[in-house]
Design a protein around this motif. Sequence first.
Motif, mmCIF file in Angstrom:
data_model
loop_
_atom_site.group_PDB
_atom_site.id
_atom_site.type_symbol
_atom_site.label_atom_id
_atom_site.label_comp_id
_atom_site.label_asym_id
_atom_site.label_seq_id
_atom_site.Cartn_x
_atom_site.Cartn_y
_atom_site.Cartn_z
ATOM 1 N N GLU A 100 0.814 -1.215 0.000
ATOM 2 C CA GLU A 100 0.000 0.000 0.000
ATOM 3 C C GLU A 100 0.846 1.262 0.000
ATOM 4 O OE1 GLU A 100 -3.623 0.064 2.157
ATOM 5 O OE2 GLU A 100 -3.543 -2.087 2.569
ATOM 6 N N VAL A 101 0.413 2.214 -0.802
ATOM 7 C CA VAL A 101 1.123 3.485 -0.908
ATOM 8 C C VAL A 101 0.079 4.581 -1.125
ATOM 9 C CG1 VAL A 101 1.544 3.045 -3.366
ATOM 10 C CG2 VAL A 101 2.953 4.717 -2.193
ATOM 11 N N ALA A 112 4.283 10.624 -4.037
ATOM 12 C CA ALA A 112 4.076 9.269 -3.515
ATOM 13 C C ALA A 112 4.550 9.242 -2.073
ATOM 14 C CB ALA A 112 4.851 8.260 -4.361
ATOM 15 N N GLN A 113 3.689 8.778 -1.187
ATOM 16 C CA GLN A 113 4.024 8.726 0.240
ATOM 17 C C GLN A 113 4.161 7.266 0.662
ATOM 18 O OE1 GLN A 113 0.782 10.879 2.064
ATOM 19 N NE2 GLN A 113 1.589 12.876 1.411
ATOM 20 N N TYR A 114 5.345 6.941 1.192
ATOM 21 C CA TYR A 114 5.623 5.563 1.603
ATOM 22 C C TYR A 114 5.621 5.446 3.116
ATOM 23 C CZ TYR A 114 6.883 4.505 -3.180
ATOM 24 O OH TYR A 114 6.832 4.307 -4.527
ATOM 25 N N ALA A 115 5.156 4.309 3.608
ATOM 26 C CA ALA A 115 5.135 4.050 5.048
ATOM 27 C C ALA A 115 6.561 3.839 5.554
ATOM 28 C CB ALA A 115 4.289 2.819 5.336
ATOM 29 N N GLY A 116 6.760 4.066 6.846
ATOM 30 C CA GLY A 116 8.061 3.787 7.457
ATOM 31 C C GLY A 116 8.238 2.295 7.668
ATOM 32 N N GLY A 119 5.482 0.253 9.063
ATOM 33 C CA GLY A 119 4.243 0.153 8.306
ATOM 34 C C GLY A 119 3.312 1.349 8.464
ATOM 35 N N GLU A 120 3.726 2.348 9.286
ATOM 36 C CA GLU A 120 2.885 3.529 9.495
ATOM 37 C C GLU A 120 3.312 4.655 8.549
ATOM 38 O OE1 GLU A 120 0.374 3.606 11.731
ATOM 39 O OE2 GLU A 120 0.816 1.534 12.310
ATOM 40 N N SER A 126 9.169 7.381 7.437
ATOM 41 C CA SER A 126 8.345 7.367 6.223
ATOM 42 C C SER A 126 8.862 8.465 5.293
ATOM 43 C CB SER A 126 6.863 7.557 6.562
ATOM 44 O OG SER A 126 6.688 8.646 7.418
ATOM 45 N N PHE A 127 8.677 8.276 4.016
ATOM 46 C CA PHE A 127 9.304 9.214 3.073
ATOM 47 C C PHE A 127 8.394 9.464 1.868
ATOM 48 C CE2 PHE A 127 10.539 4.923 1.996
ATOM 49 C CZ PHE A 127 10.437 4.879 0.628
#
Length: 240
Positions: A100-101, A112-116, A119-120, A126-127
Motif C-alpha cells: 500500500e502506498v 508518492a508517500q511511503y510508510a516507514g 508500516g505507518e 516514512s518518506f
Amino acid sequence: MNWLLEPSVSTFGPEIDRLYYIILVITGIVFFITQFLLVYFLIKYRKREGRTAAYTHGSTRAEILWTAVPFVVVLMLALISKPVWDEIKDPALFPEDAYEVTVVARQFEWEAQYAGSNGEFDADDSFTVLNRLHVPVNQPVIVHLESADVIHSFFVPRFRLKQDALPGRSIPMWFEVTEPGEYELGCAELCGLGHYRMDGLVIVHTEEEFEAWKAERLAAAGGGVTGTERAQAMTGEESR
Ligand SMILES: [Cu+2]
C-alpha cells in the motif's frame, strides 16, 4: 506508426483490451454504415432538374428499430463490462496482501508517500518521492489516491488504469504489474496551466530491487538526517 494501444502490462489489462476491442468493432461498424449511407443519400437525392422536394412524416417502425437496437447493444456492453469493472473498482474485491502506498496529486506534481519500516505512514522514517511511483512487480499494489487542490486523474495507459483524484477524498485503486519497467503516468484531467507538467513514471522493480530501493530510502529518511540531507538523497528522482 502504431495505430493500436501499446501492450498492457497489468493483470487486468487483457480484460480491458477485450472490452475495448468489442466496443471499437461495434462503433466502427456503425461508423462505416452511417457514413456510407450519408454519402449515398447525398448523391441519390442531389438536386436534379424537374425534381421537387416532398414532405414525409417519417417511419414509426424505423424509429422504434433504431432506438431499440442501440439500447440492446449498450445494455449488453454494460452487462459484459460489469464483472471487469467490479474486479478493478470495488474495494471489497481488492486483492489481499497488497503493497500500500498513498499518492497525493497537486498542481502540478504527484507525491508518492511511503510508510516507514513499522508500516505507518507518519513514522519517523516514512518518506515521499515526487513524480516517481516505485512499486514491486507481480504483487498487487493498492494506491490511496488523494488530491491537495483540484480534480486530477491518475492515468497509466500501459496498466489500462485511470482514476480521478478528488479533493477531500482518499480513493483506493489497485493494480498488479506483470513486467518490470518504467511506465508513463499522466494526469488525465485538465487541472490548470501546469497540467502538462504532471507526467511522472511508475517504476516497476523486481522484488529484490524494490526491497533494496525501499531500504535505502528508509535509511535516508530515518536516522536523524536533516531535511536538506534527505532532499539531497532524493535528487535525481525529484528533478522535475
Ligand atoms: Cu493534474
